[in-house]
Motif scaffolding. Structure first.
Motif, PDB file in Angstrom:
ATOM      1  N   SER A 182       1.150  -1.641   0.399  1.00 56.49           N
ATOM      2  CA  SER A 182      -0.018   0.293  -0.465  1.00 56.49           C
ATOM      3  C   SER A 182       0.715   0.935   0.186  1.00 56.49           C
ATOM      4  CB  SER A 182      -0.535  -0.440   1.620  1.00 56.49           C
ATOM      5  OG  SER A 182      -0.087   0.104   2.142  1.00 56.49           O
ATOM      6  N   GLY A 183       2.283   1.623   0.126  1.00 55.86           N
ATOM      7  CA  GLY A 183       3.193   2.083   0.490  1.00 55.86           C
ATOM      8  C   GLY A 183       4.241   2.406  -1.376  1.00 55.86           C
ATOM      9  N   MET A 184       5.155   2.205  -0.942  1.00 58.76           N
ATOM     10  CA  MET A 184       7.046   2.309  -2.473  1.00 58.76           C
ATOM     11  C   MET A 184       7.517   1.677  -2.417  1.00 58.76           C
ATOM     12  SD  MET A 184       5.899   6.620  -3.133  1.00 58.76           S
ATOM     13  CE  MET A 184       6.901   6.500  -4.771  1.00 58.76           C
ATOM     14  N   PHE A 185       8.030   0.724  -3.143  1.00 62.56           N
ATOM     15  CA  PHE A 185       9.185   0.417  -3.780  1.00 62.56           C
ATOM     16  C   PHE A 185      10.261   1.646  -3.782  1.00 62.56           C
ATOM     17  CE2 PHE A 185       6.324  -2.535  -4.538  1.00 62.56           C
ATOM     18  CZ  PHE A 185       6.485  -3.962  -3.784  1.00 62.56           C
ATOM     19  N   THR A 186      11.740   0.716  -2.889  1.00 63.08           N
ATOM     20  CA  THR A 186      12.681   1.157  -2.925  1.00 63.08           C
ATOM     21  C   THR A 186      12.952   1.184  -4.676  1.00 63.08           C
ATOM     22  OG1 THR A 186      14.233  -0.189  -2.333  1.00 63.08           O
ATOM     23  CG2 THR A 186      13.208   1.413  -0.396  1.00 63.08           C
ATOM     24  N   GLN A 187      14.173   2.227  -5.036  1.00 62.96           N
ATOM     25  CA  GLN A 187      13.993   2.395  -6.426  1.00 62.96           C
ATOM     26  C   GLN A 187      15.391   1.316  -6.463  1.00 62.96           C
ATOM     27  OE1 GLN A 187      13.864   4.119  -8.929  1.00 62.96           O
ATOM     28  NE2 GLN A 187      14.139   2.627 -10.197  1.00 62.96           N
ATOM     29  N   GLU A 188      16.334   0.680  -5.948  1.00 62.44           N
ATOM     30  CA  GLU A 188      16.768  -0.872  -5.080  1.00 62.44           C
ATOM     31  C   GLU A 188      15.799  -1.260  -5.708  1.00 62.44           C
ATOM     32  OE1 GLU A 188      17.519   2.055  -2.857  1.00 62.44           O
ATOM     33  OE2 GLU A 188      19.105   2.215  -3.135  1.00 62.44           O
ATOM     34  N   ALA A 189      14.605  -1.915  -4.825  1.00 61.24           N
ATOM     35  CA  ALA A 189      14.145  -2.546  -5.129  1.00 61.24           C
ATOM     36  C   ALA A 189      13.495  -2.866  -6.895  1.00 61.24           C
ATOM     37  CB  ALA A 189      12.316  -2.968  -4.488  1.00 61.24           C
ATOM     38  N   ARG A 190      12.905  -1.831  -7.368  1.00 65.15           N
ATOM     39  CA  ARG A 190      12.623  -1.613  -9.231  1.00 65.15           C
ATOM     40  C   ARG A 190      14.204  -1.882  -9.737  1.00 65.15           C
ATOM     41  NH1 ARG A 190      11.114   3.512  -6.643  1.00 65.15           N
ATOM     42  NH2 ARG A 190       8.358   3.461  -6.368  1.00 65.15           N
ATOM     43  N   ASN A 191      14.829  -1.880  -9.504  1.00 63.65           N
ATOM     44  CA  ASN A 191      16.130  -1.988 -10.605  1.00 63.65           C
ATOM     45  C   ASN A 191      16.163  -3.566 -10.470  1.00 63.65           C
ATOM     46  OD1 ASN A 191      16.463   0.713 -10.786  1.00 63.65           O
ATOM     47  ND2 ASN A 191      18.103   1.131  -9.162  1.00 63.65           N
ATOM     48  N   PHE A 192      16.570  -4.406  -9.148  1.00 64.10           N
ATOM     49  CA  PHE A 192      16.706  -5.562  -9.101  1.00 64.10           C
ATOM     50  C   PHE A 192      15.509  -6.511 -10.013  1.00 64.10           C
ATOM     51  CE2 PHE A 192      15.639  -9.591  -7.255  1.00 64.10           C
ATOM     52  CZ  PHE A 192      16.930 -10.299  -7.308  1.00 64.10           C
ATOM     53  N   ALA A 193      13.799  -6.143 -10.135  1.00 66.43           N
ATOM     54  CA  ALA A 193      13.244  -6.751  -9.931  1.00 66.43           C
ATOM     55  C   ALA A 193      13.050  -6.805 -12.050  1.00 66.43           C
ATOM     56  CB  ALA A 193      11.247  -5.925  -9.949  1.00 66.43           C
ATOM     57  N   ASN A 194      13.652  -5.289 -12.473  1.00 67.78           N
ATOM     58  CA  ASN A 194      13.555  -5.134 -13.981  1.00 67.78           C
ATOM     59  C   ASN A 194      14.163  -5.996 -14.827  1.00 67.78           C
ATOM     60  OD1 ASN A 194      13.311  -3.302 -16.403  1.00 67.78           O
ATOM     61  ND2 ASN A 194      15.659  -2.679 -15.433  1.00 67.78           N
ATOM     62  N   GLY A 195      13.429  -6.291 -15.672  1.00 65.04           N
ATOM     63  CA  GLY A 195      13.788  -7.574 -16.628  1.00 65.04           C
ATOM     64  C   GLY A 195      13.188  -8.871 -16.042  1.00 65.04           C
ATOM     65  N   LYS A 196      12.666  -9.016 -14.642  1.00 70.05           N
ATOM     66  CA  LYS A 196      12.893 -10.435 -14.293  1.00 70.05           C
ATOM     67  C   LYS A 196      10.804 -10.600 -14.469  1.00 70.05           C
ATOM     68  CE  LYS A 196      16.776 -10.518 -11.018  1.00 70.05           C
ATOM     69  NZ  LYS A 196      17.335  -9.263 -11.343  1.00 70.05           N
ATOM     70  N   PRO A 197      11.316 -11.854 -13.486  1.00 75.85           N
ATOM     71  CA  PRO A 197       9.574 -12.340 -13.765  1.00 75.85           C
ATOM     72  C   PRO A 197       8.616 -12.157 -12.131  1.00 75.85           C
ATOM     73  CG  PRO A 197      10.355 -14.333 -13.232  1.00 75.85           C
ATOM     74  CD  PRO A 197      11.490 -13.407 -14.480  1.00 75.85           C
ATOM     75  N   ILE A 198       8.820 -10.067 -11.877  1.00 78.11           N
ATOM     76  CA  ILE A 198       8.741 -10.250 -10.703  1.00 78.11           C
ATOM     77  C   ILE A 198       7.653  -8.759 -10.957  1.00 78.11           C
ATOM     78  CG2 ILE A 198       9.396  -8.762  -8.404  1.00 78.11           C
ATOM     79  CD1 ILE A 198      12.229 -10.000  -8.547  1.00 78.11           C
ATOM     80  N   ASP A 199       7.106  -8.868 -10.200  1.00 78.70           N
ATOM     81  CA  ASP A 199       5.605  -7.908 -10.092  1.00 78.70           C
ATOM     82  C   ASP A 199       5.658  -7.095  -9.469  1.00 78.70           C
ATOM     83  OD1 ASP A 199       3.715  -6.270 -11.474  1.00 78.70           O
ATOM     84  OD2 ASP A 199       2.307  -7.387 -11.555  1.00 78.70           O
ATOM     85  N   LEU A 200       6.170  -5.473  -9.017  1.00 80.19           N
ATOM     86  CA  LEU A 200       5.534  -4.215  -7.876  1.00 80.19           C
ATOM     87  C   LEU A 200       4.531  -4.016  -8.363  1.00 80.19           C
ATOM     88  CD1 LEU A 200       9.704  -3.922  -7.217  1.00 80.19           C
ATOM     89  CD2 LEU A 200       8.263  -5.371  -6.674  1.00 80.19           C
ATOM     90  N   VAL A 201       3.610  -4.387  -7.395  1.00 81.55           N
ATOM     91  CA  VAL A 201       1.865  -3.308  -7.362  1.00 81.55           C
ATOM     92  C   VAL A 201       2.257  -2.839  -6.027  1.00 81.55           C
ATOM     93  CG1 VAL A 201      -0.512  -3.249  -7.419  1.00 81.55           C
ATOM     94  CG2 VAL A 201       1.183  -5.449  -8.564  1.00 81.55           C
TER      95      VAL A 201
END
Length: 273
Positions: A182-201
């Motif tokens: 319900s909050g947000m993700f850090t930029q590091e978390a977004r960078n790690f998820a990029n290109g992987k089968p990880i959906d950050l909502v």
């Protein structure tokens, strides 16, 4: 949650296990089971000719025992009430702030209901406390997704959690992982998820998702959550604080607030709530 922990529900006492399972299945499952038991005891078993005296006695008593099938209707009532409550909770949501006001368990149930309406088969993990690792298991079109729900109103979800769930995904042989906050993700978390089968909502995306699965779409506030409060700002360097988990020492496993500029700034403080 340890990556090696399997997805499942915490089991209740054995004497109530069947009723516990039925109450969490769709209500019609219990109704069908009750109908089957009644039919067998009332019409089928009494007409079978048994040679064994014990079975013959059971066949004679089966017709009177048929009404015990009604016992299986009790979890159907519980299941229907639980399902109705979850459905109404989803319909009552009016924006990200109403979602953020939910408790952690209500938050998980809200997401479970939302994904059901989105066409997924959903298994909820009935763990006792928050942050149990895999909160939902989704299946759709032959694909399986592990979901972790983070009802973090102020703190950002860091890369360590995303990395951990990526490992859980591989351990469970899942297609992908979904982390919802319900909050947000850090930029590091977004960078790690990029290109992987990880959906950050996060915040605004979550609000939009809930709005899209509601039966009647009303005016819905999908604006991003407010920025971190003063309590979430490092008093030493002014950077943002995020929730971390101690991995070593006497406080291993405990959560705390750590500075995002670590190791340059090593300020920490207790994590409330």
């Amino acid at each position: 949650m340890d990556a090696g922990r399997s997805v499942g529900m915490d089991m209740p006492r054995r004497d109530g296990y069947l009723m516990w399972i039925l109450a969490r299945l769709p209500w019609w499952v219990s109704v069908c089971l009750a109908t089957l038991v009644f039919t067998l005891l009332r019409f089928v078993v009494p007409n079978i000719e048994f040679e064994n005296p014990l079975f013959k006695g059971f066949a004679l008593a089966a017709r009177q025992m048929a009404w015990f099938a009604g016992f299986f209707l009790l979890p159907a009532v519980v299941s229907a009430l639980l399902s109705y409550g979850k459905s109404q909770r989803l319909e009552r949501q009016s924006g990200i702030e109403s979602i953020r006001s939910l408790g952690w368990k209500e938050f998980e149930e809200l997401l479970g209901e939302a994904y059901r309406r989105d066409g997924y088969s959903v298994v909820e993990n009935d763990h006792v406390g928050p942050d149990g690792g895999v909160d939902l298991l989704l299946k759709k079109s032959g694909n399986t997704y592990v979901v972790q729900c983070k009802q973090w109103r102020d703190a950002k979800v860091g890369v360590s959690i995303v990395r951990e769930m990526f490992g859980v995904m591989h351990h469970q042989n899942a297609t992908g992982v979904i982390i919802v906050t319900s909050g947000m993700f850090t930029q590091e978390a977004r960078n790690f998820a990029n290109g992987k089968p990880i959906d950050l909502v996060e915040g605004s995306q979550l609000a939009e998702f809930i709005r899209n699965v509601q039966s009647e779409r009303t005016t819905f506030d999908c604006s991003p959550p407010p920025k971190a409060s003063a309590e979430m700002i490092c008093p030493v360097c002014g950077a943002e604080l995020i929730v971390r988990t101690a991995r070593r020492g006497s406080r291993a496993g405990n959560r705390f607030l750590g500075c995002t500029s670590y190791p340059k700034c090593q300020h920490t403080q207790d994590c409330l709530g």
